[in-house]
Design a protein around this motif. Structure first.
Motif, PDB file in Angstrom:
ATOM      1  N   ILE A  81      37.308  34.670  36.022  1.00  0.00           N
ATOM      2  CA  ILE A  81      37.392  33.339  36.632  1.00  0.00           C
ATOM      3  C   ILE A  81      38.739  32.698  36.306  1.00  0.00           C
ATOM      4  O   ILE A  81      39.375  32.069  37.161  1.00  0.00           O
ATOM      5  N   LYS A  82      39.188  32.876  35.066  1.00  0.00           N
ATOM      6  CA  LYS A  82      40.483  32.321  34.666  1.00  0.00           C
ATOM      7  C   LYS A  82      41.621  32.939  35.478  1.00  0.00           C
ATOM      8  O   LYS A  82      42.561  32.248  35.872  1.00  0.00           O
ATOM      9  N   LEU A  84      41.445  34.051  38.537  1.00  0.00           N
ATOM     10  CA  LEU A  84      41.393  33.455  39.876  1.00  0.00           C
ATOM     11  C   LEU A  84      42.030  32.066  39.873  1.00  0.00           C
ATOM     12  O   LEU A  84      42.782  31.716  40.784  1.00  0.00           O
ATOM     13  N   ILE A  85      41.722  31.274  38.858  1.00  0.00           N
ATOM     14  CA  ILE A  85      42.285  29.924  38.746  1.00  0.00           C
ATOM     15  C   ILE A  85      43.798  29.983  38.555  1.00  0.00           C
ATOM     16  O   ILE A  85      44.547  29.228  39.187  1.00  0.00           O
ATOM     17  N   ASP A  86      44.257  30.906  37.696  1.00  0.00           N
ATOM     18  CA  ASP A  86      45.689  31.043  37.451  1.00  0.00           C
ATOM     19  C   ASP A  86      46.432  31.432  38.717  1.00  0.00           C
ATOM     20  O   ASP A  86      47.539  30.929  38.992  1.00  0.00           O
ATOM     21  N   LYS A  88      45.516  30.773  41.768  1.00  0.00           N
ATOM     22  CA  LYS A  88      45.509  29.623  42.664  1.00  0.00           C
ATOM     23  C   LYS A  88      46.618  28.646  42.285  1.00  0.00           C
ATOM     24  O   LYS A  88      47.304  28.086  43.142  1.00  0.00           O
ATOM     25  N   LYS A  89      46.808  28.463  40.968  1.00  0.00           N
ATOM     26  CA  LYS A  89      47.867  27.568  40.500  1.00  0.00           C
ATOM     27  C   LYS A  89      49.242  28.118  40.850  1.00  0.00           C
ATOM     28  O   LYS A  89      50.137  27.386  41.257  1.00  0.00           O
TER      29      LYS A  89
END
Length: 215
Positions: A81-82, A84-86, A88-89
């Motif tokens: 999940i991290k 995916l978030i990274d 996106k950023k």
């Protein structure tokens, strides 16, 4: 002696076949943040802790139940999940102006220097990431190692640790070669922003269900 060596090699290979795939994923991430040594050290620490726990438990100091080991499955899920978030950023930063990008890169460089000073003498987070995923992925190994190690003398345990150390090096070599195999490397480079998080999440779910934590 020959029987001991063969038994240990077979037990290592049979319990770590899926780890080759995980190592391939990690080696595909080598770049400015992740180093080859991070993956190698993380692998040694992860399997080393699994072996240590198994040795302790094999001598009657069992302090866990097999289903509770499934909780380790949440580690790769969180990492996935991290990732995916990274990503996106990073995508948002990519559409910013050139000046903003230079400012961000300068800030990152300054932050990294500060972090290196603060974290001097402490294990790199990249090593810990590999270690935790290795432990989570190998939690079921303990169920095989405990009965195996319980029959060994101290000398045989020492030989086992030496053999496992050699096998870990060989496993890292295979993972690195696979990650750099032209076809695999192209595909991972193309889809790693999606594939790597999904692999970690799928791995975590597999560990949770396989352990019987959720029946």
């Amino acid at each position: 002696m020959t029987a001991l060596i063969i038994t240990n090699i077979v037990s290592f290979v049979s319990t770590n076949l899926d780890d080759i795939f995980v190592l391939t994923i990690f080696f595909s991430q080598i770049g400015s943040k992740v180093k080859k040594t991070d993956v190698v050290f993380g692998q040694y620490l992860g399997i080393g802790l699994l072996v240590l726990i198994s040795i302790i438990a094999s001598y009657g100091l069992s302090f866990f139940s097999s289903d509770k080991l499934g909780l380790l499955g949440f580690i790769p899920i969180i990492l996935g999940i991290k990732s995916l978030i990274d990503h996106k950023k990073e995508s948002k930063n990519a559409v910013s102006s050139e000046d903003d990008k230079e400012r961000v890169e300068t800030q990152i460089t300054v932050d990294n220097v500060g972090n290196k000073n603060i974290l001097t003498g402490i294990i790199r987070p990249q090593i810990l990431k590999v270690m935790f995923v290795t432990i989570a992925n190998g939690a079921d190994n303990i169920g095989i190692y405990i009965p195996l190690f319980s029959r060994y003398s101290l000398g045989q345990l020492v030989i086992t640790i030496i053999i496992f150390s050699i096998m870990i090096a060989f496993w890292c070599f295979l993972g690195y070669k696979l990650a750099n195999f032209p076809f695999i490397k192209r595909q991972l480079e193309k889809y790693k922003h999606i594939a790597i998080p999904l692999v970690f999440i799928a791995l975590g779910l597999y560990i949770i269900f396989e352990s019987g934590l959720i029946s």
